[in-house]
Write a protein that holds these residues in place. Structure first.
Motif, mmCIF file in Angstrom:
data_model
loop_
_atom_site.group_PDB
_atom_site.id
_atom_site.type_symbol
_atom_site.label_atom_id
_atom_site.label_comp_id
_atom_site.label_asym_id
_atom_site.label_seq_id
_atom_site.Cartn_x
_atom_site.Cartn_y
_atom_site.Cartn_z
ATOM 1 N N ILE A 235 -9.923 -11.018 17.192
ATOM 2 C CA ILE A 235 -9.494 -9.818 17.921
ATOM 3 C C ILE A 235 -8.035 -9.521 17.598
ATOM 4 O O ILE A 235 -7.275 -10.418 17.244
ATOM 5 N N ALA A 236 -7.647 -8.256 17.718
ATOM 6 C CA ALA A 236 -6.238 -7.900 17.529
ATOM 7 C C ALA A 236 -5.981 -6.462 17.949
ATOM 8 O O ALA A 236 -5.630 -6.195 19.092
ATOM 9 N N LYS A 237 -6.155 -5.498 17.069
ATOM 10 C CA LYS A 237 -5.601 -4.153 17.144
ATOM 11 C C LYS A 237 -5.426 -3.569 18.553
ATOM 12 O O LYS A 237 -4.320 -3.375 19.021
ATOM 13 N N GLY A 238 -6.505 -3.245 19.236
ATOM 14 C CA GLY A 238 -6.379 -2.619 20.552
ATOM 15 C C GLY A 238 -5.927 -3.551 21.648
ATOM 16 O O GLY A 238 -5.712 -3.144 22.792
ATOM 17 N N MET A 239 -5.747 -4.806 21.319
ATOM 18 C CA MET A 239 -5.467 -5.866 22.290
ATOM 19 C C MET A 239 -4.129 -5.691 23.008
ATOM 20 O O MET A 239 -3.993 -6.059 24.172
ATOM 21 N N GLY A 240 -3.142 -5.143 22.306
ATOM 22 C CA GLY A 240 -1.802 -5.047 22.889
ATOM 23 C C GLY A 240 -1.275 -3.639 22.979
ATOM 24 O O GLY A 240 -0.107 -3.438 23.332
ATOM 25 N N ASN A 241 -2.109 -2.623 22.650
ATOM 26 C CA ASN A 241 -1.705 -1.220 22.738
ATOM 27 C C ASN A 241 -0.421 -0.926 21.963
ATOM 28 O O ASN A 241 0.370 -0.069 22.336
ATOM 29 N N GLY A 242 -0.223 -1.665 20.883
ATOM 30 C CA GLY A 242 0.968 -1.471 20.053
ATOM 31 C C GLY A 242 1.851 -2.703 19.985
ATOM 32 O O GLY A 242 2.613 -2.865 19.024
ATOM 33 N N PHE A 243 1.761 -3.585 20.975
ATOM 34 C CA PHE A 243 2.509 -4.839 20.892
ATOM 35 C C PHE A 243 1.729 -5.804 20.010
ATOM 36 O O PHE A 243 0.520 -5.949 20.178
ATOM 37 N N PRO A 244 2.391 -6.468 19.058
ATOM 38 C CA PRO A 244 1.671 -7.367 18.141
ATOM 39 C C PRO A 244 1.053 -8.565 18.871
ATOM 40 O O PRO A 244 1.761 -9.409 19.423
ATOM 41 N N ILE A 245 -0.254 -8.606 18.861
ATOM 42 C CA ILE A 245 -0.977 -9.734 19.453
ATOM 43 C C ILE A 245 -2.359 -9.795 18.818
ATOM 44 O O ILE A 245 -2.968 -8.771 18.514
ATOM 45 N N GLY A 246 -2.828 -11.004 18.583
ATOM 46 C CA GLY A 246 -4.162 -11.224 18.053
ATOM 47 C C GLY A 246 -4.693 -12.533 18.599
ATOM 48 O O GLY A 246 -3.995 -13.262 19.314
ATOM 49 N N GLY A 247 -5.928 -12.832 18.261
ATOM 50 C CA GLY A 247 -6.477 -14.085 18.740
ATOM 51 C C GLY A 247 -7.878 -14.333 18.218
ATOM 52 O O GLY A 247 -8.480 -13.467 17.568
ATOM 53 N N ILE A 248 -8.382 -15.506 18.500
ATOM 54 C CA ILE A 248 -9.780 -15.824 18.224
ATOM 55 C C ILE A 248 -10.402 -16.456 19.460
ATOM 56 O O ILE A 248 -9.770 -17.254 20.157
ATOM 57 N N LEU A 249 -11.641 -16.061 19.727
ATOM 58 C CA LEU A 249 -12.455 -16.723 20.742
ATOM 59 C C LEU A 249 -13.310 -17.749 20.027
ATOM 60 O O LEU A 249 -13.978 -17.427 19.034
ATOM 61 N N ILE A 250 -13.299 -18.966 20.527
ATOM 62 C CA ILE A 250 -13.888 -20.098 19.813
ATOM 63 C C ILE A 250 -14.984 -20.717 20.664
ATOM 64 O O ILE A 250 -14.757 -21.095 21.819
ATOM 65 N N HIS A 251 -16.175 -20.793 20.081
ATOM 66 C CA HIS A 251 -17.317 -21.371 20.788
ATOM 67 C C HIS A 251 -17.046 -22.844 21.105
ATOM 68 O O HIS A 251 -16.414 -23.555 20.306
ATOM 69 N N PRO A 252 -17.522 -23.327 22.260
ATOM 70 C CA PRO A 252 -17.220 -24.719 22.649
ATOM 71 C C PRO A 252 -17.773 -25.794 21.721
ATOM 72 O O PRO A 252 -17.381 -26.964 21.838
ATOM 73 N N ASP A 253 -18.642 -25.425 20.774
ATOM 74 C CA ASP A 253 -19.126 -26.455 19.846
ATOM 75 C C ASP A 253 -18.087 -26.800 18.771
ATOM 76 O O ASP A 253 -18.300 -27.708 17.960
#
Length: 382
Positions: A235-253
């Motif tokens: 995830i990234a683009k719309g996440m911060g409405n212009g503030f630089p932020i990204g991430g990953i959601l990681i399955h518990p396995d």
């Protein structure tokens, strides 16, 4: 010192924005139906966003990930609630390319393998492994080309099966709606078969939701239109409405280990405050409902315009395909009608990626300008 000249620029200088509009240094108002590559999710200078960022920066803008940061946990919990992705874990970074880079790295750690499967016209970023998995040789330097990547056509399930059975593929990475490539989509049967094949071949299935996430497709994530369970979601683009932020959601396995991933700026206090405000506004203003309502209205009008040969995409991640290249059309919309739209690798496609707050009046304004411009183009050609 001159700027390194890598961007072809329009002669427009925005200095402020409000809602779905931006304003140049002369006060000219532009309707923003592109959102800076789908980054502006809740509108320019949304008051709750401004308040959250201003309040946080006045207290503590940054400290490293060596200390406790309760805002990260608050953000993770909010993403879980709104996305419905239960039991995933969150790693925060700064951009979509970083998100995909870390997703691919995790997949390699988890499986002990190194080859990646990606798809024609896909775009996953401009860094090492992410750009190697991007279908654009013009932006892949020799140092990137060392990565082991195989690119297949969308919907080629036999090709995917053949490659996975070789036993060396760590990840399949896919945009469920392609962004830069031109809004192409695989079929439900294809995506669901890929998910199943990954699970029996010890391969991580990565959903690249950098552009399509955060409600833009009409669901929180585009993969939720299908019966699949990604191992990793970027995830990234719309996440911060212009503030630089990204991430990953990681399955518990996938088990975390100290030092496995890391970042200096990722998940800083200011980024988390921005990210939380975006989610709060999406929830409070029921913006995903608005996405679906506005998408239906947009498509209904688009279907009445004969010059539009194909309508692509979902939600407010839309494309209008013509039988001519749209570069001049975009320029006319900017300079004559003061409307921002986007292009794609498909030169005949006009991309529409407005803030999720867009209203019917804005869509009507766009189509009025489009019809007028198309008439001008046809008159000139005739």
């Amino acid at each position: 010192m001159p700027l390194f000249n890598v961007y072809p620029l329009y002669d427009v200088t925005p200095v402020s924005g409000k809602g779905v509009y931006v304003y140049d240094e002369k006060g000219t108002e532009y309707l923003d139906l592109y959102g800076g590559h789908a980054v502006i999710s809740i509108g320019h200078a949304h008051p709750k966003y401004v308040e959250a960022v201003t309040s946080q920066v006045s207290k503590l803008g940054f400290y490293s990930n060596a200390i406790q940061n309760p805002l990260q946990k608050e953000l993770a919990d909010k993403i879980e609630v709104l996305s419905g992705c239960k039991d995933y874990e969150l790693f925060l970074c700064n951009s979509g390319a970083e998100a995909n880079e870390n997703a691919l790295k995790l997949a390699s750690f988890k499986t002990g393998k190194s080859r990646v499967l990606a798809f024609s016209n896909g775009f996953h970023g401009r860094t090492s492994a992410a750009v190697a998995a991007t279908d654009n040789k013009n932006i892949i330097a020799p140092i990137n080309a060392q990565q082991a990547v195989t690119i297949l056509p969308l919907n080629d399930i036999e090709g995917v099966k053949k490659e996975l059975e070789k036993g060396d593929v760590c990840a399949v990475i896919v945009e469920f709606i392609q962004g830069v490539g031109g809004l192409d989509e695989g079929s439900a049967e294809f995506f669901e078969a890929v998910d199943a094949l990954c699970k029996v071949n010890n391969t991580m299935f990565i959903a690249d939701e950098v552009q399509s996430g955060y409600g833009r497709s009409g669901k929180f994530f585009a993969f939720q239109h299908y019966n699949v369970t990604p191992n990793i979601i970027s995830i990234a683009k719309g996440m911060g409405n212009g503030f630089p932020i990204g991430g990953i959601l990681i399955h518990p396995d996938i088990e975390a280990k100290f030092g496995m991933l890391g970042t200096t700026f990722g998940g800083n206090h200011l980024a988390c405050a921005a990210g939380l405000s975006v989610l709060n506004v999406i929830e409070e203003q029921k913006l995903i409902d608005n996405v679906n309502t506005m998408s239906e209205y947009f498509i209904k009008i688009a279907e009445t315009i004969p010059q539009i040969k194909k309508i692509k995409g979902r939600g407010l991640m839309l494309g209008l395909e013509f039988d001519f290249e749209v570069g001049d059309l975009r320029k006319k919309l900017i300079y004559n009608h003061h409307i921002f739209t986007g292009g794609a690798a498909n030169k005949k496609l006009l991309r529409i990626l407005p803030p999720l707050t867009v209203k019917k009046e804005h869509i009507t304004m766009f189509f009025e300008a489009l019809i007028e411009t198309l008439t001008e183009v046809e008159t000139t050609v005739a």
